[in-house]
Design an enzyme around this catalytic site. Structure first.
Site, PDB file in Angstrom:
ATOM      1  N   ARG A   1       0.805  -1.218   0.000  1.00 45.88           N
ATOM      2  CA  ARG A   1       0.000   0.000   0.000  1.00 45.88           C
ATOM      3  C   ARG A   1       0.838   1.269   0.000  1.00 45.88           C
ATOM      4  NH1 ARG A   1      -4.145  -1.019  -2.314  1.00 45.88           N
ATOM      5  NH2 ARG A   1      -4.783   1.081  -1.702  1.00 45.88           N
TER       6      ARG A   1
ATOM      7  N   GLN B   1      -7.903  -2.052 -10.887  1.00 45.84           N
ATOM      8  CA  GLN B   1      -8.013  -3.430 -11.371  1.00 45.84           C
ATOM      9  C   GLN B   1      -9.337  -3.661 -12.093  1.00 45.84           C
ATOM     10  OE1 GLN B   1      -7.100  -6.420  -8.474  1.00 45.84           O
ATOM     11  NE2 GLN B   1      -7.621  -8.116  -9.805  1.00 45.84           N
TER      12      GLN B   1
ATOM     13  N   SER C   1     -12.706  -4.935 -12.840  1.00 44.70           N
ATOM     14  CA  SER C   1     -13.708  -5.316 -11.856  1.00 44.70           C
ATOM     15  C   SER C   1     -14.638  -6.393 -12.407  1.00 44.70           C
ATOM     16  CB  SER C   1     -14.546  -4.094 -11.444  1.00 44.70           C
ATOM     17  OG  SER C   1     -15.630  -4.504 -10.632  1.00 44.70           O
TER      18      SER C   1
ATOM     19  N   ARG D   1       9.712  -9.523  -4.043  1.00 48.96           N
ATOM     20  CA  ARG D   1       8.889 -10.427  -4.842  1.00 48.96           C
ATOM     21  C   ARG D   1       9.667 -11.228  -5.893  1.00 48.96           C
ATOM     22  NH1 ARG D   1       4.224 -11.553  -2.180  1.00 48.96           N
ATOM     23  NH2 ARG D   1       3.107  -9.650  -1.568  1.00 48.96           N
TER      24      ARG D   1
END
Length: 262
Positions: free
Chosen positions: A118, A125, A127, A216
């Site tokens: 965040r 994104q 939906s 990541r």
């Protein structure tokens, strides 16, 4: 019919600077010669790196020796200056520069993990409350490769259910209001695979990008996240080489910085 997909990452926005605005500020504080040096080359300056350096030098009024009586010597080479920023963990100035990416055909498994970041990030994104599932994309992860055919057949059955359920509920008949379509579409997504392909627009500042790319692409990260942020690492090393100069890509695919927690 359900189809296989591969994630792709697209850089869609990078920082821009107003050189005249910078020049006006610097004329007031006495640092105009710094900007002249940075813009003397035939090619335009790297806006992200220039913005970070501008923020850093403003903190110490280190445009030229003597502007701050405590500063008698300044680094003139930008790469050396940025390396010192990284080495000294003056990471707040990296937050001035933001980059935006379009992530295409990434799974909702991946996006559920990505949006946990965040601080220094923004997301938009696709939906599934509004977008009807009539053509499900799906990537078979390497661990399930021996079951490829079974996976694709299962996803295809789930897609067939999405289509047939919409037909049975007659939500495409004439006169059906949009709020009804939305309610049914929202309900049907509960019976879709979490691994289905979707799109995500992602914006992160440089400080966040450095942290998330390292985190990541670690060998312990989820395999699709490693793929996505491995590509982001490639993009950013090329896009802002001075601010990723300490990153090295290991043989296992992980991006590792010399200076952590900047």
């Amino acid at each position: 019919m359900a189809h296989e997909t591969t994630p792709s990452i697209h850089l869609i926005a990078r920082p821009a600077v107003d050189l005249e605005g910078m020049r006006a500020y610097l004329e007031d504080v006495g640092g105009g010669s710094w900007l002249e040096r940075r813009t003397a080359a035939d090619t335009a300056p790297n806006a992200g790196e220039l913005l970070v350096e501008f923020g850093g030098r403003a903190c110490y009024r280190s445009w030229e020796p003597g502007l701050n009586v405590n500063v008698t010597k300044v680094r003139t080479d930008q790469r050396d200056y940025l390396k010192n920023i990284l080495k000294s963990a003056h990471g707040s100035v990296l937050e001035h520069a933001n980059y935006s990416f379009a992530l295409r055909n990434v799974s909702r498994v991946a996006t559920h993990e990505i949006v946990r970041h965040r601080a220094g990030a923004a997301y938009s994104q696709e939906s599934l409350r509004y977008v009807r599932l009539v053509d499900i994309g799906f990537r078979v992860p390497p661990a399930l490769e021996p079951l490829r055919q079974e996976c694709l057949e299962l996803v295809e059955r789930l897609e067939e259910f999405q289509v047939s359920a919409a037909e049975k509920l007659k939500i495409d008949d004439d006169g059906i209001p949009f709020h009804v379509k939305k309610e049914v579409t929202s309900a049907l997504r509960r019976l879709a695979p979490i691994g289905l392909s979707t799109d995500l627009i992602l914006t992160m500042n440089l400080r966040t990008l450095r942290h998330v790319i390292e985190m990541r692409t670690d060998t312990g990260a989820e395999e699709e996240l490693r793929l996505i942020f491995g590509r982001l690492g490639e993009i950013m090393v090329e896009e802002a080489p001075g601010l990723f100069q300490d990153f090295t890509r290991r043989d296992d695919g992980s991006w590792v910085p010399e200076f952590r927690k900047v």
